[in-house]
Motif scaffolding. Structure first.
Motif, PDB file in Angstrom:
ATOM      1  N   ARG A   1       0.835  -1.209   0.000  1.00  0.00           N
ATOM      2  CA  ARG A   1       0.000   0.000   0.000  1.00  0.00           C
ATOM      3  C   ARG A   1       0.868   1.257   0.000  1.00  0.00           C
ATOM      4  O   ARG A   1       0.556   2.232  -0.677  1.00  0.00           O
ATOM      5  CB  ARG A   1      -0.941  -0.004   1.204  1.00  0.00           C
ATOM      6  N   ILE A   2       1.959   1.242   0.784  1.00  0.00           N
ATOM      7  CA  ILE A   2       2.886   2.380   0.795  1.00  0.00           C
ATOM      8  C   ILE A   2       3.487   2.565  -0.597  1.00  0.00           C
ATOM      9  O   ILE A   2       3.556   3.686  -1.111  1.00  0.00           O
ATOM     10  CB  ILE A   2       4.002   2.169   1.841  1.00  0.00           C
ATOM     11  N   GLN A   3       3.913   1.463  -1.217  1.00  0.00           N
ATOM     12  CA  GLN A   3       4.492   1.540  -2.560  1.00  0.00           C
ATOM     13  C   GLN A   3       3.483   2.100  -3.567  1.00  0.00           C
ATOM     14  O   GLN A   3       3.832   2.943  -4.388  1.00  0.00           O
ATOM     15  CB  GLN A   3       4.934   0.159  -3.029  1.00  0.00           C
ATOM     16  N   ASP A   4       2.253   1.601  -3.521  1.00  0.00           N
ATOM     17  CA  ASP A   4       1.227   2.065  -4.451  1.00  0.00           C
ATOM     18  C   ASP A   4       0.942   3.549  -4.271  1.00  0.00           C
ATOM     19  O   ASP A   4       0.819   4.294  -5.247  1.00  0.00           O
ATOM     20  CB  ASP A   4      -0.069   1.268  -4.285  1.00  0.00           C
ATOM     21  N   ARG A   5       0.838   3.972  -3.028  1.00  0.00           N
ATOM     22  CA  ARG A   5       0.579   5.385  -2.749  1.00  0.00           C
ATOM     23  C   ARG A   5       1.726   6.258  -3.261  1.00  0.00           C
ATOM     24  O   ARG A   5       1.499   7.297  -3.865  1.00  0.00           O
ATOM     25  CB  ARG A   5       0.390   5.581  -1.251  1.00  0.00           C
ATOM     26  N   HIS A   6       2.946   5.815  -3.039  1.00  0.00           N
ATOM     27  CA  HIS A   6       4.111   6.558  -3.494  1.00  0.00           C
ATOM     28  C   HIS A   6       4.124   6.657  -5.020  1.00  0.00           C
ATOM     29  O   HIS A   6       4.389   7.712  -5.587  1.00  0.00           O
ATOM     30  CB  HIS A   6       5.384   5.877  -2.993  1.00  0.00           C
ATOM     31  N   ARG A   7       3.821   5.550  -5.694  1.00  0.00           N
ATOM     32  CA  ARG A   7       3.797   5.542  -7.156  1.00  0.00           C
ATOM     33  C   ARG A   7       2.746   6.507  -7.704  1.00  0.00           C
ATOM     34  O   ARG A   7       3.016   7.285  -8.628  1.00  0.00           O
ATOM     35  CB  ARG A   7       3.521   4.123  -7.674  1.00  0.00           C
ATOM     36  N   VAL A   8       1.550   6.492  -7.103  1.00  0.00           N
ATOM     37  CA  VAL A   8       0.472   7.384  -7.549  1.00  0.00           C
ATOM     38  C   VAL A   8       0.864   8.847  -7.331  1.00  0.00           C
ATOM     39  O   VAL A   8       0.684   9.689  -8.222  1.00  0.00           O
ATOM     40  CB  VAL A   8      -0.847   7.051  -6.818  1.00  0.00           C
ATOM     41  N   GLN A   9       1.414   9.164  -6.161  1.00  0.00           N
ATOM     42  CA  GLN A   9       1.838  10.542  -5.894  1.00  0.00           C
ATOM     43  C   GLN A   9       2.920  10.970  -6.875  1.00  0.00           C
ATOM     44  O   GLN A   9       2.905  12.099  -7.380  1.00  0.00           O
ATOM     45  CB  GLN A   9       2.361  10.675  -4.463  1.00  0.00           C
TER      46      GLN A   9
ATOM     47  N   LEU B   1       8.928  16.113  -4.907  1.00  0.00           N
ATOM     48  CA  LEU B   1       9.432  14.742  -4.939  1.00  0.00           C
ATOM     49  C   LEU B   1      10.162  14.399  -3.641  1.00  0.00           C
ATOM     50  O   LEU B   1      10.041  13.275  -3.129  1.00  0.00           O
ATOM     51  CB  LEU B   1      10.345  14.532  -6.143  1.00  0.00           C
ATOM     52  N   ASP B   2      10.917  15.352  -3.102  1.00  0.00           N
ATOM     53  CA  ASP B   2      11.597  15.133  -1.819  1.00  0.00           C
ATOM     54  C   ASP B   2      10.596  14.907  -0.696  1.00  0.00           C
ATOM     55  O   ASP B   2      10.800  14.046   0.165  1.00  0.00           O
ATOM     56  CB  ASP B   2      12.515  16.309  -1.477  1.00  0.00           C
ATOM     57  N   GLU B   3       9.497  15.667  -0.704  1.00  0.00           N
ATOM     58  CA  GLU B   3       8.464  15.505   0.323  1.00  0.00           C
ATOM     59  C   GLU B   3       7.812  14.129   0.219  1.00  0.00           C
ATOM     60  O   GLU B   3       7.569  13.472   1.240  1.00  0.00           O
ATOM     61  CB  GLU B   3       7.406  16.602   0.191  1.00  0.00           C
ATOM     62  N   ILE B   4       7.540  13.685  -1.000  1.00  0.00           N
ATOM     63  CA  ILE B   4       6.950  12.361  -1.204  1.00  0.00           C
ATOM     64  C   ILE B   4       7.912  11.286  -0.715  1.00  0.00           C
ATOM     65  O   ILE B   4       7.517  10.339  -0.030  1.00  0.00           O
ATOM     66  CB  ILE B   4       6.602  12.144  -2.695  1.00  0.00           C
ATOM     67  N   ARG B   5       9.195  11.429  -1.034  1.00  0.00           N
ATOM     68  CA  ARG B   5      10.201  10.446  -0.610  1.00  0.00           C
ATOM     69  C   ARG B   5      10.312  10.404   0.911  1.00  0.00           C
ATOM     70  O   ARG B   5      10.371   9.322   1.502  1.00  0.00           O
ATOM     71  CB  ARG B   5      11.556  10.784  -1.225  1.00  0.00           C
ATOM     72  N   GLU B   6      10.328  11.569   1.550  1.00  0.00           N
ATOM     73  CA  GLU B   6      10.400  11.614   3.016  1.00  0.00           C
ATOM     74  C   GLU B   6       9.189  10.958   3.652  1.00  0.00           C
ATOM     75  O   GLU B   6       9.308  10.226   4.638  1.00  0.00           O
ATOM     76  CB  GLU B   6      10.526  13.063   3.497  1.00  0.00           C
ATOM     77  N   GLU B   7       8.010  11.229   3.084  1.00  0.00           N
ATOM     78  CA  GLU B   7       6.777  10.628   3.613  1.00  0.00           C
ATOM     79  C   GLU B   7       6.821   9.107   3.475  1.00  0.00           C
ATOM     80  O   GLU B   7       6.469   8.373   4.397  1.00  0.00           O
ATOM     81  CB  GLU B   7       5.577  11.192   2.851  1.00  0.00           C
ATOM     82  N   ARG B   8       7.281   8.621   2.329  1.00  0.00           N
ATOM     83  CA  ARG B   8       7.390   7.178   2.113  1.00  0.00           C
ATOM     84  C   ARG B   8       8.391   6.555   3.083  1.00  0.00           C
ATOM     85  O   ARG B   8       8.115   5.533   3.706  1.00  0.00           O
ATOM     86  CB  ARG B   8       7.835   6.893   0.676  1.00  0.00           C
ATOM     87  N   ASP B   9       9.562   7.198   3.223  1.00  0.00           N
ATOM     88  CA  ASP B   9      10.582   6.676   4.128  1.00  0.00           C
ATOM     89  C   ASP B   9      10.065   6.613   5.560  1.00  0.00           C
ATOM     90  O   ASP B   9      10.304   5.646   6.279  1.00  0.00           O
ATOM     91  CB  ASP B   9      11.849   7.535   4.079  1.00  0.00           C
TER      92      ASP B   9
END
Length: 102
Positions: free
Chosen positions: A35-43, A63-71
């Motif tokens: 689910r985290i991967q899917d959300r990251h891909r969509v964002q 993109l940095d904000e999305i990466r930080e949120e995923r991490d």
């Protein structure tokens, strides 16, 4: 209690050796990871759909904000996984930190 940060390499090890080999229909952590991967891909895709090529800095920031949120989401999932594994052995995260401190 002082919360310790976990290294990215530790998180990636758990992802590769636990969640990527489990069946997400059965394993809760594998499912949450997908689910985290899917959300990251969509964002990620949404950022590029709305991207203005003249706004490089804004695009990079998004993109940095999305990466930080995923991490961060993966790190939280890592701690939940570790806690679950420890509890199966009658321990907790503070017990683990106490053992390391000795």
């Amino acid at each position: 209690m002082n919360v310790q940060s976990v290294s990215r390499s530790d998180i990636l090890y758990v992802i590769d050796h636990c969640w990527m080999v489990e069946d997400p229909r059965v394993d809760e952590y594998a499912y949450q990871f997908l689910r985290i991967q899917d959300r990251h891909r969509v964002q990620f895709e949404q950022v590029f759909e709305c991207a203005d090529e003249n706004q490089y800095e804004a695009l990079k920031r998004q993109l940095d904000e999305i990466r930080e949120e995923r991490d961060r989401a993966e790190e939280i999932l890592y701690w939940l996984f570790l806690d679950s594994e420890l509890r199966q052995n009658g321990k907790s995260v503070p017990d683990l930190w106490e053992e390391k401190a000795r």
